[in-house]
Design a protein around this motif. Structure first.
Motif, PDB file in Angstrom:
ATOM      1  N   ASP A 171      14.879   9.950 -11.833  1.00 18.55           N
ATOM      2  CA  ASP A 171      14.695   8.839 -10.910  1.00 18.55           C
ATOM      3  C   ASP A 171      13.360   9.028 -10.217  1.00 18.55           C
ATOM      4  O   ASP A 171      13.229   9.795  -9.268  1.00 18.55           O
ATOM      5  CB  ASP A 171      15.840   8.811  -9.896  1.00 18.55           C
ATOM      6  CG  ASP A 171      15.775   7.589  -8.989  1.00 18.55           C
ATOM      7  OD1 ASP A 171      14.714   6.943  -8.937  1.00 18.55           O
ATOM      8  OD2 ASP A 171      16.784   7.290  -8.333  1.00 18.55           O
TER       9      ASP A 171
ATOM     10  N   LYS B 155      11.615   7.055  -8.403  1.00 21.71           N
ATOM     11  CA  LYS B 155      11.577   6.589  -7.013  1.00 21.71           C
ATOM     12  C   LYS B 155      12.128   7.657  -6.070  1.00 21.71           C
ATOM     13  O   LYS B 155      11.550   7.910  -5.009  1.00 21.71           O
ATOM     14  CB  LYS B 155      12.375   5.293  -6.864  1.00 21.71           C
ATOM     15  CG  LYS B 155      12.390   4.751  -5.439  1.00 21.71           C
ATOM     16  CD  LYS B 155      13.184   3.466  -5.326  1.00 21.71           C
ATOM     17  CE  LYS B 155      13.270   3.019  -3.870  1.00 21.71           C
ATOM     18  NZ  LYS B 155      14.056   1.779  -3.707  1.00 21.71           N
ATOM     19  N   SER B 156      13.231   8.291  -6.448  1.00 21.63           N
ATOM     20  CA  SER B 156      13.796   9.351  -5.601  1.00 21.63           C
ATOM     21  C   SER B 156      12.822  10.505  -5.435  1.00 21.63           C
ATOM     22  O   SER B 156      12.727  11.104  -4.366  1.00 21.63           O
ATOM     23  CB  SER B 156      15.108   9.862  -6.209  1.00 21.63           C
ATOM     24  OG  SER B 156      16.078   8.850  -6.198  1.00 21.63           O
TER      25      SER B 156
ATOM     26  N   ILE C  47       9.593  10.257  -5.437  1.00 17.61           N
ATOM     27  CA  ILE C  47       8.566   9.802  -4.490  1.00 17.61           C
ATOM     28  C   ILE C  47       9.077   9.953  -3.060  1.00 17.61           C
ATOM     29  O   ILE C  47       8.403  10.521  -2.195  1.00 17.61           O
ATOM     30  CB  ILE C  47       8.178   8.336  -4.769  1.00 17.61           C
ATOM     31  CG1 ILE C  47       7.438   8.221  -6.111  1.00 17.61           C
ATOM     32  CG2 ILE C  47       7.310   7.770  -3.638  1.00 17.61           C
ATOM     33  CD1 ILE C  47       7.290   6.803  -6.611  1.00 17.61           C
ATOM     34  N   LEU C  48      10.274   9.435  -2.811  1.00 22.44           N
ATOM     35  CA  LEU C  48      10.827   9.468  -1.456  1.00 22.44           C
ATOM     36  C   LEU C  48      11.038  10.895  -0.970  1.00 22.44           C
ATOM     37  O   LEU C  48      10.874  11.187   0.216  1.00 22.44           O
ATOM     38  CB  LEU C  48      12.147   8.700  -1.427  1.00 22.44           C
ATOM     39  CG  LEU C  48      12.028   7.179  -1.610  1.00 22.44           C
ATOM     40  CD1 LEU C  48      13.399   6.550  -1.783  1.00 22.44           C
ATOM     41  CD2 LEU C  48      11.295   6.541  -0.438  1.00 22.44           C
TER      42      LEU C  48
ATOM     43  N   PHE D  37       6.440   0.716  -1.432  1.00 24.18           N
ATOM     44  CA  PHE D  37       7.494   0.002  -2.147  1.00 24.18           C
ATOM     45  C   PHE D  37       7.547  -1.480  -1.774  1.00 24.18           C
ATOM     46  O   PHE D  37       7.889  -2.322  -2.599  1.00 24.18           O
ATOM     47  CB  PHE D  37       8.855   0.650  -1.881  1.00 24.18           C
ATOM     48  CG  PHE D  37       9.021   1.986  -2.542  1.00 24.18           C
ATOM     49  CD1 PHE D  37       9.197   2.087  -3.910  1.00 24.18           C
ATOM     50  CD2 PHE D  37       8.989   3.149  -1.796  1.00 24.18           C
ATOM     51  CE1 PHE D  37       9.340   3.331  -4.531  1.00 24.18           C
ATOM     52  CE2 PHE D  37       9.129   4.391  -2.401  1.00 24.18           C
ATOM     53  CZ  PHE D  37       9.309   4.474  -3.763  1.00 24.18           C
TER      54      PHE D  37
ATOM     55  N   GLY E  88       4.714   4.743  -4.380  1.00 25.02           N
ATOM     56  CA  GLY E  88       5.632   3.602  -4.415  1.00 25.02           C
ATOM     57  C   GLY E  88       5.135   2.305  -5.000  1.00 25.02           C
ATOM     58  O   GLY E  88       5.902   1.349  -5.117  1.00 25.02           O
TER      59      GLY E  88
ATOM     60  N   PHE F  81       7.043  -0.393  -8.175  1.00 29.33           N
ATOM     61  CA  PHE F  81       8.474  -0.202  -8.418  1.00 29.33           C
ATOM     62  C   PHE F  81       9.288  -1.413  -7.971  1.00 29.33           C
ATOM     63  O   PHE F  81      10.167  -1.869  -8.691  1.00 29.33           O
ATOM     64  CB  PHE F  81       8.971   1.060  -7.711  1.00 29.33           C
ATOM     65  CG  PHE F  81       8.552   2.314  -8.415  1.00 29.33           C
ATOM     66  CD1 PHE F  81       9.357   2.898  -9.368  1.00 29.33           C
ATOM     67  CD2 PHE F  81       7.326   2.901  -8.133  1.00 29.33           C
ATOM     68  CE1 PHE F  81       8.961   4.047 -10.037  1.00 29.33           C
ATOM     69  CE2 PHE F  81       6.919   4.047  -8.793  1.00 29.33           C
ATOM     70  CZ  PHE F  81       7.730   4.615  -9.748  1.00 29.33           C
ATOM     71  N   GLU F  82       9.009  -1.899  -6.782  1.00 25.20           N
ATOM     72  CA  GLU F  82       9.790  -3.021  -6.259  1.00 25.20           C
ATOM     73  C   GLU F  82       8.940  -4.275  -6.072  1.00 25.20           C
ATOM     74  O   GLU F  82       9.491  -5.369  -5.925  1.00 25.20           O
ATOM     75  CB  GLU F  82      10.448  -2.622  -4.940  1.00 25.20           C
ATOM     76  CG  GLU F  82      11.457  -1.491  -5.103  1.00 25.20           C
ATOM     77  CD  GLU F  82      12.036  -1.022  -3.787  1.00 25.20           C
ATOM     78  OE1 GLU F  82      11.683  -1.597  -2.740  1.00 25.20           O
ATOM     79  OE2 GLU F  82      12.843  -0.071  -3.811  1.00 25.20           O
TER      80      GLU F  82
ATOM     81  N   THR G 114       6.646   7.701 -16.193  1.00 24.14           N
ATOM     82  CA  THR G 114       7.779   7.259 -15.375  1.00 24.14           C
ATOM     83  C   THR G 114       8.988   6.865 -16.217  1.00 24.14           C
ATOM     84  O   THR G 114       9.995   6.422 -15.673  1.00 24.14           O
ATOM     85  CB  THR G 114       7.381   6.052 -14.510  1.00 24.14           C
ATOM     86  OG1 THR G 114       7.088   4.924 -15.359  1.00 24.14           O
ATOM     87  CG2 THR G 114       6.174   6.358 -13.647  1.00 24.14           C
TER      88      THR G 114
ATOM     89  N   GLN H  18      10.100   3.292 -15.597  1.00 21.96           N
ATOM     90  CA  GLN H  18      10.819   2.925 -14.375  1.00 21.96           C
ATOM     91  C   GLN H  18       9.966   2.132 -13.391  1.00 21.96           C
ATOM     92  O   GLN H  18      10.514   1.490 -12.498  1.00 21.96           O
ATOM     93  CB  GLN H  18      11.382   4.184 -13.703  1.00 21.96           C
ATOM     94  CG  GLN H  18      12.521   4.803 -14.504  1.00 21.96           C
ATOM     95  CD  GLN H  18      13.200   5.940 -13.777  1.00 21.96           C
ATOM     96  OE1 GLN H  18      12.975   6.173 -12.596  1.00 21.96           O
ATOM     97  NE2 GLN H  18      14.047   6.659 -14.490  1.00 21.96           N
ATOM     98  N   ALA H  19       8.654   2.181 -13.529  1.00 17.73           N
ATOM     99  CA  ALA H  19       7.775   1.371 -12.668  1.00 17.73           C
ATOM    100  C   ALA H  19       7.577   0.025 -13.356  1.00 17.73           C
ATOM    101  O   ALA H  19       6.577  -0.225 -14.024  1.00 17.73           O
ATOM    102  CB  ALA H  19       6.448   2.084 -12.437  1.00 17.73           C
TER     103      ALA H  19
END
Length: 565
Positions: free
Chosen positions: A294, A296-297, A299-300, A312, A336, A339-340, A382, A385-386
C-alpha cells in the motif's frame, strides 16, 4: 589521546551491576556467535517473582545494544507461576545458544531503531537495558497486557515459523487483497493465488506449530487449522480435493495475513484418503510473511503530523521532466501527488544517452519520450497504485489560460529551468481570473550548479504586493543585479549534437528538488511560504551569497510594477 579499552569498561560495569560471567565451557553454540562477554544475573521484580537473565555484548564496539536472553527453564518457571502465559511468548526467539542443555531465547528489544546507544555512558546503557527488561516482563505477567501483546505480536510468530520452515525466508507482496494477487519474487510478475478466509472472531493457537522440533508438514497445518477455525479447515479440505496442483495459499482475516506454500501434486483418479494422496500430507509446509503493498500507507507513515495530508488533496500540473523534473515528479508522488487527485506532467522531449548521467530515468528508457517513460517507471514503482498520474507528450505552448479555468489546478510546478518557459507560464497565469489562478513554483539551477533557486508565487499575495518571476528579471536582460545569487558568474557552455548545453552534476537536480519539496511542505504545514525567493548553494561555493527573501513587486516588472510601494 588514550585509547578506550571498551571491553574492560564493559566487564567493570557488569560487575558493578551484579552480573557474573558465563564460561564458554558451559555453552553449546554456533561458531559464528560471539559469547566472550556473556554474563548472567537474577533480576528481582519486587515480591512477585525473579528471572535469571543473560546479557551478551556481541558488539564490543557498542554500536548496538547488547543481546538479552532467558533460558527455556526460566520460561517454564514463568508459565508455571502465570498460567495465562503460553508459547510462543511474544518477543522471544530461539538463539541457538544452549546453557547447561537449556536453550536461550533472545528478548527482542524494540529499541534498536529508536534509541541512541549511550556508548560513552555505560551506566546509562545498563539502566536503559534493565528498565526495558523490567517493563517487558511486567507486561508478560499481566494477563490483559499479555493478551494484547500476543495479538500484536502475530508478525513475530510468523517470522519464527518462517525461520523454522524456509531457509530462503521468501516473503510475498500482496498487491490486490480483493483479488488475492501477489507479486512473485522470482519472476517479478503478478499472479493470482488461492485464498483461505478465517473468521475474524477467532484467534490462532500457534503452540500446535511452535512446539514442534521437526519439519512442519501439511498434517501439522491441518491440526492447527482445525483448532483455529473448523469452517476454514473444511474449506481447506475442499481445496485439496478440488485442485490437482497447489503451491501457494493466502491465509487471511481482519487481524492476520500470512502465506503457506507446499507441494501438492495429487492423483486425481484417487480419493484424498488413498495411500498415494495420503503420502502428500507428509510434505513440508513453508510459512511466508505477507507484506500488504500500500504505497499510500507508506507515504503517510513517513510524513510528520504537520504535513499529514501531504498532496493527496491537491491537483498538480508539472512542466518538464528533465534533470530537475524527473526527481521532482518522483518526490511529489512520495508526498501524495497522483493518488487521489490529478497529477499531470507534460514534456515533449525524448530521453537521450547524454541525459542519463543526471536524470532519474536510466538507460532502459533511452529513446522513449520522457513523459511516457516516467509513467512506466512510476507505475512499476507503485504497482499502478498512483492511478491519477498522467504523463503527456506535450509542450506548454499548447496550453492557454482557458485550460486552467476549465480544469482547476492547485499548483503549477515549472521544473524546466528555462527563463522562456518561466515567462510564458507567468504571462499565461496572469490572464486567469484570481479565483481560478493556481500557485506557481519555479525551480532552476543557476550557472554550472553553484546554486539552485526556487520562486513561490501565490496568486493572492501577488495580487496584494506583487512578486513574480518577471520581478527578478527577464529573458532579455537576465536577473537584476540585486537578485543575482552569483556575481560575475563565468558559465561554462558545451556544444552537443545540434544543440548547446550547460554542464552541471546530478546533485544539482536533486538539490533543486529538495528545495522545492521543502517549500511545498512549508505551504502544507502553514498555508504559505514565508520567504518565497530561496537559494541553496553547493558546498564548494564560498563567495558572497544572497539570503532568502520575501519577493515583492519590482517597479520594472510588467506584471507587478504598479504594486510597488
Amino acid at each position: 589521546m588514550r585509547k578506550r579499552n571498551i571491553q574492560q569498561e564493559i566487564i567493570i560495569i557488569l560487575s558493578k551491576w551484579g552480573y557474573e560471567p558465563v564460561s564458554e565451557n558451559e555453552l553449546l553454540k554456533p561458531d559464528n556467535i560471539n559469547c566472550s562477554l556473556l554474563y548472567r544475573k537474577n533480576l528481582y521484580f519486587e515480591n512477585l517473582f525473579n528471572i535469571e537473565i543473560f546479557i551478551n555484548f556481541t558488539d564490543d564496539s557498542l554500536l548496538s545494544y547488547p543481546e538479552i536472553y532467558i533460558s527455556e527453564a526460566q520460561m517454564d518457571k514463568l508459565r508455571a507461576r502465570f498460567p495465562h502465559i503460553y508459547n510462543p511468548i511474544p518477543h522471544l526467539e530461539p538463539s541457538k545458544i544452549f546453557y547447561k542443555d537449556n536453550e536461550l531465547f533472545s528478548v527482542c528489544y524494540q529499541l534498536h531503531d529508536s534509541n541512541i546507544v549511550p556508548r560513552t555512558n555505560l551506566f546509562m546503557l545498563m539502566n536503559i537495558v534493565e528498565t526495558y527488561i523490567r517493563n517487558y516482563f511486567y507486561k508478560i505477567v499481566d494477563q490483559q497486557q499479555y493478551i494484547k501483546e500476543y495479538n500484536e505480536y502475530f508478525i513475530g510468530i510468523i517470522n519464527l515459523l518462517v525461520t523454522c520452515t524456509d531457509s530462503s525466508k521468501e516473503s510475498w507482496i500482496l498487491y490486490s487483497p480483493e483479488e488475492n494477487i501477489i507479486l512473485d519474487n522470482c519472476s517479478q510478475k503478478l499472479k493470482k493465488i488461492l485464498s483461505l478466509k478465517i473468521n475474524d472472531n477467532y484467534n490462532p493457537d500457534f503452540t500446535v506449530l511452535t512446539n514442534h522440533k521437526k519439519q512442519l508438514t501439511i498434517t501439522d497445518f491441518f491440526n492447527f487449522l482445525r483448532l483455529w477455525d473448523k469452517v476454514a479447515y473444511q474449506h481447506f479440505i475442499k481445496l485439496l480435493k478440488k485442485n490437482k496442483l497447489i503451491y501457494n495459499i493466502l491465509i487471511s482475516s481482519k487481524n492476520f495475513v500470512f502465506g503457506i506454500s507446499f507441494s501438492w501434486i495429487r492423483n486425481e483418479t484417487k480419493g484424498l484418503k488413498h495411500i498415494d494422496n495420503k503420502k502428500l500430507l507428509q510434505n513440508p509446509v513453508k510459512f511466508h510473511i505477507v507484506h500488504k503493498y500500500d504505497f499510500k500507507s507508506s507515504i503517510l507513515r513517513n510524513l510528520p503530523n504537520e504535513f499529514r495530508q501531504g498532496l493527496f488533496d491537491k491537483k498538480i500540473f508539472q512542466i518538464g521532466l528533465g534533470a530537475i523534473g524527473g526527481y521532482m515528479a518522483d518526490a511529489l508522488i512520495k508526498i501524495g501527488a497522483g493518488f487521489e487527485n490529478d497529477f499531470i506532467i507534460i514534456d515533449n522531449d525524448r530521453l537521450e544517452n547524454g541525459n542519463v548521467g543526471r536524470h532519474l530515468l536510466g538507460i532502459e528508457y533511452i529513446g522513449l519520450y520522457k513523459a511516457e517513460a516516467f509513467l512506466k517507471y512510476i507505475n512499476r514503482q507503485t504497482l499502478d497504485q498512483a492511478k491519477k498520474i498522467r504523463g503527456l507528450v506535450e509542450n506548454i505552448r499548447e496550453y492557454s489560460y482557458q485550460y486552467f479555468i476549465q480544469n482547476k489546478i492547485d499548483l503549477i510546478i515549472d521544473a524546466t529551468g528555462s527563463i522562456e518557459v518561466q515567462e510564458y507560464v507567468n504571462e499565461m497565469v496572469q490572464d486567469i481570473p484570481l479565483q481560478y489562478r493556481p500557485i506557481i513554483l519555479h525551480l532552476w539551477i543557476y550557472g554550472n550548479g553553484e546554486c539552485v533557486q526556487g520562486l513561490w508565487v501565490h496568486p493572492k499575495e501577488q495580487q496584494e504586493s506583487g512578486g513574480c518571476i518577471s520581478c527578478l528579471g527577464s529573458s532579455g536582460i537576465g536577473l537584476y543585479n540585486q537578485y543575482l545569487p552569483v556575481i560575475d558568474a563565468d558559465v561554462e557552455q558545451r556544444i552537443g549534437v545540434c544543440s548547446a548545453f550547460t554542464p552541471y552534476a546530478i546533485s544539482e537536480g536533486m538539490m533543486a528538488t529538495s528545495l522545492g519539496i521543502n517549500m511545498l511542505l512549508e505551504w502544507i504545514a502553514t498555508g504559505k511560504v514565508q520567504n518565497n525567493y530561496q537559494t541553496r548553494y553547493n558546498s564548494k561555493y564560498s563567495d558572497k551569497k544572497i539570503e532568502d527573501i520575501k519577493l515583492v513587486a519590482n517597479p520594472l516588472c510588467p506584471m507587478c510594477g504598479e504594486k510597488n510601494v
